[in-house]
Design a protein around this motif. Structure first.
Motif, PDB file in Angstrom:
ATOM      1  N   ALA A   1       0.823  -1.213   0.000  1.00  0.00           N
ATOM      2  CA  ALA A   1       0.000   0.000   0.000  1.00  0.00           C
ATOM      3  C   ALA A   1       0.857   1.263   0.000  1.00  0.00           C
ATOM      4  O   ALA A   1       0.435   2.316  -0.502  1.00  0.00           O
ATOM      5  CB  ALA A   1      -0.932  -0.011   1.214  1.00  0.00           C
ATOM      6  N   GLN A   2       2.069   1.163   0.546  1.00  0.00           N
ATOM      7  CA  GLN A   2       2.955   2.327   0.621  1.00  0.00           C
ATOM      8  C   GLN A   2       3.706   2.590  -0.680  1.00  0.00           C
ATOM      9  O   GLN A   2       4.142   3.714  -0.934  1.00  0.00           O
ATOM     10  CB  GLN A   2       3.982   2.123   1.740  1.00  0.00           C
ATOM     11  N   VAL A   3       3.883   1.557  -1.488  1.00  0.00           N
ATOM     12  CA  VAL A   3       4.779   1.643  -2.653  1.00  0.00           C
ATOM     13  C   VAL A   3       4.474   2.816  -3.579  1.00  0.00           C
ATOM     14  O   VAL A   3       5.374   3.607  -3.903  1.00  0.00           O
ATOM     15  CB  VAL A   3       4.786   0.306  -3.424  1.00  0.00           C
ATOM     16  N   PRO A   4       3.226   2.999  -4.060  1.00  0.00           N
ATOM     17  CA  PRO A   4       2.985   4.096  -5.018  1.00  0.00           C
ATOM     18  C   PRO A   4       3.321   5.474  -4.454  1.00  0.00           C
ATOM     19  O   PRO A   4       3.840   6.335  -5.179  1.00  0.00           O
ATOM     20  CB  PRO A   4       1.488   3.963  -5.328  1.00  0.00           C
TER      21      PRO A   4
ATOM     22  N   ARG B   1      -0.259  -1.879  -7.382  1.00  0.00           N
ATOM     23  CA  ARG B   1      -1.672  -1.652  -7.682  1.00  0.00           C
ATOM     24  C   ARG B   1      -2.348  -2.949  -8.140  1.00  0.00           C
ATOM     25  O   ARG B   1      -3.501  -3.222  -7.817  1.00  0.00           O
ATOM     26  CB  ARG B   1      -1.812  -0.560  -8.744  1.00  0.00           C
ATOM     27  N   LYS B   2      -1.608  -3.734  -8.906  1.00  0.00           N
ATOM     28  CA  LYS B   2      -2.149  -5.027  -9.338  1.00  0.00           C
ATOM     29  C   LYS B   2      -2.418  -5.917  -8.125  1.00  0.00           C
ATOM     30  O   LYS B   2      -3.435  -6.628  -8.071  1.00  0.00           O
ATOM     31  CB  LYS B   2      -1.169  -5.703 -10.293  1.00  0.00           C
ATOM     32  N   PHE B   3      -1.514  -5.872  -7.152  1.00  0.00           N
ATOM     33  CA  PHE B   3      -1.687  -6.640  -5.914  1.00  0.00           C
ATOM     34  C   PHE B   3      -2.996  -6.251  -5.230  1.00  0.00           C
ATOM     35  O   PHE B   3      -3.762  -7.122  -4.777  1.00  0.00           O
ATOM     36  CB  PHE B   3      -0.496  -6.370  -4.994  1.00  0.00           C
ATOM     37  N   ALA B   4      -3.268  -4.952  -5.157  1.00  0.00           N
ATOM     38  CA  ALA B   4      -4.500  -4.491  -4.510  1.00  0.00           C
ATOM     39  C   ALA B   4      -5.734  -4.895  -5.311  1.00  0.00           C
ATOM     40  O   ALA B   4      -6.753  -5.314  -4.742  1.00  0.00           O
ATOM     41  CB  ALA B   4      -4.451  -2.975  -4.336  1.00  0.00           C
TER      42      ALA B   4
ATOM     43  N   ASP C   1      -5.340   1.092 -13.310  1.00  0.00           N
ATOM     44  CA  ASP C   1      -3.979   1.608 -13.448  1.00  0.00           C
ATOM     45  C   ASP C   1      -4.008   2.870 -14.285  1.00  0.00           C
ATOM     46  O   ASP C   1      -4.318   2.845 -15.470  1.00  0.00           O
ATOM     47  CB  ASP C   1      -3.104   0.549 -14.125  1.00  0.00           C
ATOM     48  N   SER C   2      -3.744   3.994 -13.690  1.00  0.00           N
ATOM     49  CA  SER C   2      -3.775   5.272 -14.394  1.00  0.00           C
ATOM     50  C   SER C   2      -2.404   5.695 -14.861  1.00  0.00           C
ATOM     51  O   SER C   2      -2.223   6.810 -15.314  1.00  0.00           O
ATOM     52  CB  SER C   2      -4.343   6.359 -13.470  1.00  0.00           C
TER      53      SER C   2
END
Length: 667
Positions: A424-427, A449-452, A514-515
């Motif tokens: 969750a922190q990565v982006p 994001r794919k993980f989420a 994914d934006s």
């Protein structure tokens, strides 16, 4: 350091002369070259892992920082510290010191002729208003100042690009880079001219009136600028060439080797410590960087044996030199000896405790080496340390830790929760340089994001990261066969269980699309569980193909014992067939890929390398040209927005492979 002018026993051995005493008289600019022995000693301390002592020596030798070589040399030390820490405070401090050094160098330079005089010089060549003639008209101090000015301008540009993070600053600093390259080109032409004149007079291949310190600096500038230009992607290089710049890789490598007298014919350098120029060691480090690090992106000119010679020589001079220990570790990794590499990195941790940021280099390299051995828990420990302490790329560190946690077969609920928190922190942890996202950070943000979107699930995340970071390429054959391929096989077995009903493989939640380019949902019927199924299957097949490709053809620099070499020969045909089948299966799945479009392009690249190893260069060329064509190789690219992940890196590697196809067997 002591306040007395006398020097005590130097803290680093061996040293080829007595440490120079501190000056007792006021600085006189036309005696600037008298300080070279002093800055050489400071560099010696720094390379021997005595960074604080080096800094203290510089401050005591030149408290006002008014001396040409100490003002700029101290700026270089601060530049290294700033780039190591990546902290704003350190970068600002480094920029200030480098600017000061650049201003001091400018004060020592020969004044440029006025505009009317320069115009007259176009007609009357004897006025020496530009080019080689202008440099010949300089005093030795002015020539050194010209060289040092170019060096400090390069450092200033590099720091400015890293610190600013916007395009305007990038353009400004790019112009400074242009000035630097121009100066190096003119100094190189001057050196060629005076050497040719000396040879014509029968006084030897080199002009003995040119001191070794200046000569080594010109070799460094000419060598590095040519290497950098030779590594540029073709599109960017085409623009650069419009301004008259070309990168000659052979010339660049030869220039750097001349500083130390290195040659393929001898294991020892022709230039010893007593005769070497000030920048000889930096030239050697530039060669190590090319052969051991940049070799991940290119092929032509890479010579691991040359790197071994350089490291053997400097291991005697700097047995605890942290930079050369890093190099030794990299050498072992390139030879598929990650266990030996780990010992070098541990020695680097023990060698110095003055700059903690240098420890982070070791932890990064250890994280990669552990992945090469498929020691996931040990790699996890390194990623956790980096995430807690380092500042270069916190998003990559967080993702590395999360990927290793997800890859653990006996992960607990608490570890799964930790992995989710890290993802969750990565982006939000991403950084920008020159206004642009860092490609690796962009990649891990997409995976997070794919993980989420896949309800806290990713397939083979640590093994995929091992491929992206080059760990898989340097993995021992035993680790590939005994640990990695079984992991891939287990993933494929789980996928096969849903082959008749891919939609049952998993359901995506209501997360945001994914934006940031690649990926995203779509109304094509392949989203949700079915889309995840095809993405994961493509990834597993791709990693299977890469593993089998290295089983069939280990890296050219990999060290194999007799039994391993025999085993490679025995199993090569089957491994080649399995790798090719896996890559072709990825191509077939291309239209169904939802997120990981990069897999198709990487599969074409890796198949090209396999074909080149088999001797089928014509087919390899076809695959590489497909990667470089710009066409959507996944056939149905409607769901891909913008570039696919790691596109620039894949194109750079493909172009390097294409150029090297006819000249080397290193593919």
């Amino acid at each position: 350091m002591s306040s007395q002018p006398q020097q005590t026993e130097p803290p680093v051995q061996p040293w080829h002369r007595t440490p120079p005493p501190f000056p007792t008289t006021q600085y006189v600019p036309n005696r600037a070259l008298d300080d070279i022995d002093g800055i050489a000693y400071a560099l010696h301390l720094f390379l021997g892992s005595h960074m604080i002592e080096s800094e203290q020596y510089c401050r005591k030798y030149d408290p006002k920082m008014e001396r040409l070589y100490f003002a700029t040399g101290f700026g270089l030390i601060q530049c290294v510290k700033g780039l190591m820490s990546f902290e704003d405070e350190d970068l600002v401090d480094a920029i200030a010191h480098v600017r000061h050094g650049n201003a001091i160098a400018s004060q020592h330079r020969k004044r440029a002729a006025s505009l009317p005089t320069r115009l007259a010089g176009l007609v009357v060549g004897s006025l020496n208003t530009s080019g080689v003639g202008f440099i010949k008209s300089m005093t030795p101090v002015e020539r050194h100042a010209e060289l040092v000015y170019a060096e400090s301008l390069f450092e200033k540009a590099l720091l400015g690009i890293v610190y600013s993070g916007d395009w305007l600053a990038f353009i400004k600093e790019a112009l400074n880079m242009r000035t630097t390259i121009n100066i190096y080109r003119q100094l190189g032409k001057y050196l060629d001219a005076v050497d040719a004149e000396a040879q014509a007079r029968g006084l030897g291949p080199e002009d003995r009136a040119v001191d070794a310190h200046f000569r080594s600096g010109v070799y460094l500038g000419v060598g590095v600028s040519n290497l950098v230009l030779s590594l540029m992607p073709p599109r960017l290089l085409a623009v650069v060439e419009l301004f008259g710049y070309q990168g000659d890789r052979r010339l660049g490598l030869a220039s750097l080797q001349r500083a130390g007298g290195w040659s393929a014919a001898s294991d020892v350098p022709a230039v010893g410590a007593e005769q070497e120029g000030l920048r000889r060691t930096i030239c050697d480090m530039a060669l190590l960087m090319f052969h051991l690090v940049l070799s991940s992106f290119t092929f032509d000119g890479v010579d691991i044996r040359m790197a071994q010679k350089i490291l053997d020589y400097h291991a005697q001079r700097y047995p605890n030199g942290v930079f050369f220990l890093f190099g030794q570790g990299r050498l072992h990794l390139c030879r598929a000896q990650p266990a030996a590499a780990l010992e070098c990195y541990r020695q680097a941790l023990r060698a110095q405790d003055q700059l903690r940021n240098l420890h982070h280099v070791s932890f990064w390299e250890m994280a990669v080496a552990h992945l090469a051995l498929w020691e996931v828990d040990e790699s996890l420990a390194c990623w956790r340390t980096l995430a807690a302490e380092a500042t270069w790329s916190k998003s990559v560190y967080a993702y590395g830790a999360a990927a290793c946690l997800l890859e653990r077969e006996d992960a607990t609920a608490a570890e799964a929760k930790e992995a989710a928190a890290l993802m969750a922190q990565v982006p939000a942890l991403r950084q920008r340089i020159a206004g642009k996202s860092i490609p690796l950070e962009k990649f891990v943000a997409r995976k997070a994001r794919k993980f989420a979107q896949q309800r806290a699930r990713l397939a083979l995340p640590a093994l995929e990261l091992a491929y992206v970071l080059g760990a898989l390429a340097h993995a021992p054959r035993a680790a590939v066969l005994g640990r990695m391929l079984p992991r891939v096989a287990a993933c494929l077995e789980a996928l096969d269980a849903h082959a008749r009903d891919p939609a049952a493989y998993g359901r995506r939640g209501d997360g945001e699309g994914d934006s940031d380019g690649e990926g995203g949902g779509g109304g094509d019927g392949e989203s949700g569980g079915e889309g995840e199924y095809w993405d994961d299957r493509a990834l597993a097949l791709f990693l299977k193909g890469v593993c089998l490709r290295y089983v069939a053809h280990p890296d050219p620099d990999a060290v194999l014992d007799a039994a391993e070499a025999a085993s490679v020969e025995e199993g090569r045909a089957a491994a080649e067939a399995g790798a090719r089948a896996a890559f072709e299966a990825v191509f077939e799945l291309g239209p169904r890929v939802v997120y990981d479009h990069y897999l198709v392009y990487c599969a074409h690249y890796e198949l090209a390398r396999l074909l080149a190893c088999q001797g089928d260069k014509a087919s390899a060329r076809v695959q590489l040209e497909l990667v470089l064509s710009g066409k959507p190789l996944e056939v149905n690219a409607s769901m891909r927005k913008g570039k696919y992940s790691l596109e620039n890196a894949v194109r750079i590697r493909a172009n390097a492979a294409l150029e090297a196809l006819e000249h080397t067997s290193r593919l």
